[in-house]
Design an enzyme around this catalytic site. Structure first.
Site, short mmCIF file in Angstrom:
data_model
loop_
_atom_site.label_atom_id
_atom_site.label_comp_id
_atom_site.label_asym_id
_atom_site.label_seq_id
_atom_site.Cartn_x
_atom_site.Cartn_y
_atom_site.Cartn_z
N GLY A 23 0.80 -1.22 0.00
CA GLY A 23 0.00 0.00 0.00
C GLY A 23 0.84 1.27 0.00
N THR A 24 1.91 1.27 0.76
CA THR A 24 2.74 2.48 0.86
C THR A 24 3.31 2.84 -0.50
OG1 THR A 24 3.33 1.91 3.14
CG2 THR A 24 4.78 3.47 2.00
N ASN B 58 -8.12 4.06 8.67
CA ASN B 58 -7.53 2.94 9.38
C ASN B 58 -7.62 3.06 10.89
OD1 ASN B 58 -5.64 5.03 8.34
ND2 ASN B 58 -4.28 4.13 9.85
N GLN C 129 -7.63 -0.19 3.64
CA GLN C 129 -8.46 -0.74 4.72
C GLN C 129 -9.85 -1.12 4.22
OE1 GLN C 129 -7.59 -1.57 7.78
NE2 GLN C 129 -5.55 -0.67 7.75
N GLY D 244 -1.91 -6.42 0.00
CA GLY D 244 -2.15 -7.84 0.25
C GLY D 244 -2.27 -8.22 1.71
N HIS D 245 -1.37 -7.70 2.54
CA HIS D 245 -1.30 -8.24 3.90
C HIS D 245 -2.45 -7.79 4.80
CE1 HIS D 245 0.43 -4.81 6.37
NE2 HIS D 245 0.61 -4.35 5.16
N THR E 134 11.35 -6.67 -11.03
CA THR E 134 10.92 -8.04 -11.31
C THR E 134 9.62 -8.35 -10.59
OG1 THR E 134 13.19 -8.73 -11.62
CG2 THR E 134 11.61 -10.47 -11.13
N CYS F 262 1.73 2.52 12.26
CA CYS F 262 2.95 3.25 11.92
C CYS F 262 3.33 4.26 12.98
CB CYS F 262 2.75 3.95 10.58
SG CYS F 262 2.01 2.86 9.37
C1 LIG Z 1 -5.09 3.22 5.03
C2 LIG Z 1 -3.71 2.64 4.83
N1 LIG Z 1 -2.99 3.02 3.77
C3 LIG Z 1 -1.77 2.53 3.52
C4 LIG Z 1 -1.18 1.62 4.37
C5 LIG Z 1 0.17 1.08 4.06
O1 LIG Z 1 0.07 -0.18 3.47
P1 LIG Z 1 1.30 -1.22 3.47
O2 LIG Z 1 1.48 -1.66 4.90
O3 LIG Z 1 0.87 -2.31 2.56
O4 LIG Z 1 2.49 -0.49 2.95
C6 LIG Z 1 -1.89 1.21 5.53
C7 LIG Z 1 -1.25 0.29 6.50
O5 LIG Z 1 -1.49 0.37 7.70
C8 LIG Z 1 -3.19 1.71 5.75
O6 LIG Z 1 -3.91 1.35 6.80
#
Ligand SMILES: Cc1ncc(COP(=O)(O)O)c(C=O)c1O
Length: 402
Positions: free
Chosen positions: A69-70, A156, A184, A210-211, A247, A339
């Site tokens: 996601g990041t 989140n 989320q 994914g996670h 890759t 985070c």
């Molecule tokens: C709303 C939201 N965006 C982005 C992220 C980041 O995703 P990732 O952990 O896959 O980098 C999170 C992770 O907590 C999230 O809750």
């Protein structure tokens, strides 16, 4: 064994993903290789791309696989900003609500510090929901100077679900590209709410990870509409339409797609199950002295809150000490975003919702997931009132000492 109530941070890998990984990891080749093994990997990726696209209401050509996601949020926000500015240098403004995840917020702040962006905050109400009238007014003000707008699909921390379709429509009318972080929301949709669907949302780009749904950490995707151009962040081999070099993680991609399909198929039943369990927890803390529910009240607006999320603040208590007491009692919880957990700073989400620092201090988030059982919830519901009272006493004692 502790009881886990932090599924919004990450959730256990599902058996489906383990099966796919176990099959593919030992044998997989690079899907860009021209030999037979490479071509086989390419076919697996193509089929996973179709599966994932179907699960999120996108076309396979719109799927850009990322590491999570990041990265997807960084690619969307930086990529759209750079592209739009390269077309017209006057486009410097980035519209975003203050409740965004740090993956979006810090990216936007970086663009402000290093790339001349001007951040414009879209107001949210006291429940953490974007005020669309205010957004409409912001979009009407010199729209030609807006590079992009971004707003998460669901928050989140407090679980608020945003009026994404309305936001998408307003942005489309103003001719402004719109990115939404659905990390989320995807798989966590409240019972009866509109499912996460890229085409329906009207968004130009959408991030998923994914996670958060039971696939492994390290795989995610950015959906990018075919008519939308992005400046790449990563340069290299030109994979993923030259938007995201590197890759491809064939095994991770296949596991992600298989889990996404499974989650979507079972979404309605799981949302109903989690809502029932979450509401039991809510009932256990409802009315306790000093406890306030944050985010939309699911009893009044069930579709405005993620099915698996409960968030409270406890007056007079410290979120960290509450977390510690719960931890000692065998419950894994969070003060808010994973985070920022551990850093003694009030949540930016609660501050954006208008809470004072003192009110935001005693925050605690409980998030449920596919491994959560009725016994887990019954145990936490029984323990919570006592632990909350204890944490308030500890907080008050600490205040008297200072
Ligand atoms: C709303 C939201 N965006 C982005 C992220 C980041 O995703 P990732 O952990 O896959 O980098 C999170 C992770 O907590 C999230 O809750």
């Amino acid at each position: 064994m502790s009881r886990y109530f932090d599924h919004a941070a990450t959730t256990a890998v599902k058996p489906t993903a383990v099966e796919v990984l176990t099959e593919l990891l030992p044998t997989v080749a690079n899907p860009s290789s021209l030999h037979g093994a490479g071509r086989k990997a390419r076919l697996a990726v193509d089929s996973a791309r179709e599966q994932l696209a179907a699960a999120v209401g996108a076309d396979p050509s719109e799927v850009i696989f990322t590491s999570g996601g990041t990265e997807a949020d960084n690619l969307a926000v930086k990529g759209l900003y750079w592209q739009r500015r390269s077309e017209n240098p006057a486009r410097r403004r980035v519209l975003l609500p203050g409740i965004e995840h740090h993956a979006v917020l810090d990216t936007a702040e970086w663009l402000q510090t290093h790339e001349g962006a001007e951040l414009v905050i879209i107001p949210v109400d006291a429940e953490g929901v974007v005020e669309t009238e205010a957004l409409a007014a912001l979009l009407a003000d010199e729209p030609e100077t807006i590079a992009l707008a971004t707003a998460m699909w669901a928050n989140n921390e407090v679980g608020s679900v945003q009026p994404v379709a309305e936001i998408g429509q307003l942005c489309a009318e103003a001719g402004v590209p719109f990115h939404t972080d659905a990390v989320q929301a995807f798989g966590g949709e409240p019972a009866g709410a509109a499912p996460v669907d890229f085409a329906e949302s009207g968004a130009s780009a959408m991030a998923i990870s994914g996670h958060k749904i039971g696939a492994p950490v390290g795989i995610g995707a950015l959906l990018v509409r075919r008519d939308v151009k992005l400046t790449p962040v990563l340069h290299g081999g030109g994979q993923e339409r030259d938007i995201r070099s590197g890759t491809l993680d064939t095994a991770g991609i296949c596991a992600f797609a298989a889990v996404a399909r499974e989650v979507v198929a079972g979404r309605a039943a799981e949302a109903a199950r989690l809502t029932g369990l979450r509401d039991q927890l809510l009932a256990a803390v409802d009315g306790l002295e000093g406890v306030t529910l944050r985010g939309p009240d699911p009893r009044l607006h069930p579709q405005r809150r993620l099915a698996n999320n409960l968030h409270i603040t406890v007056d007079g208590a410290e979120g960290d000490s509450l977390l510690f007491m719960l931890d000692m009692a065998g419950f894994d919880t969070a003060t808010g975003s994973a985070c920022t957990a551990g850093v003694p700073r009030p949540s930016h989400v609660l501050m954006a919702m208008g809470l004072s620092e003192a009110e935001a201090r005693g925050a605690q988030r409980f998030t449920l997931g596919w491994t959560t059982t009725e016994e887990d919830v019954a145990a936490l519901a029984a323990a919570l009132p006592g632990i909350i009272a204890q944490s308030r006493q500890a907080g008050l004692a600490a205040q008297r000492r200072t």
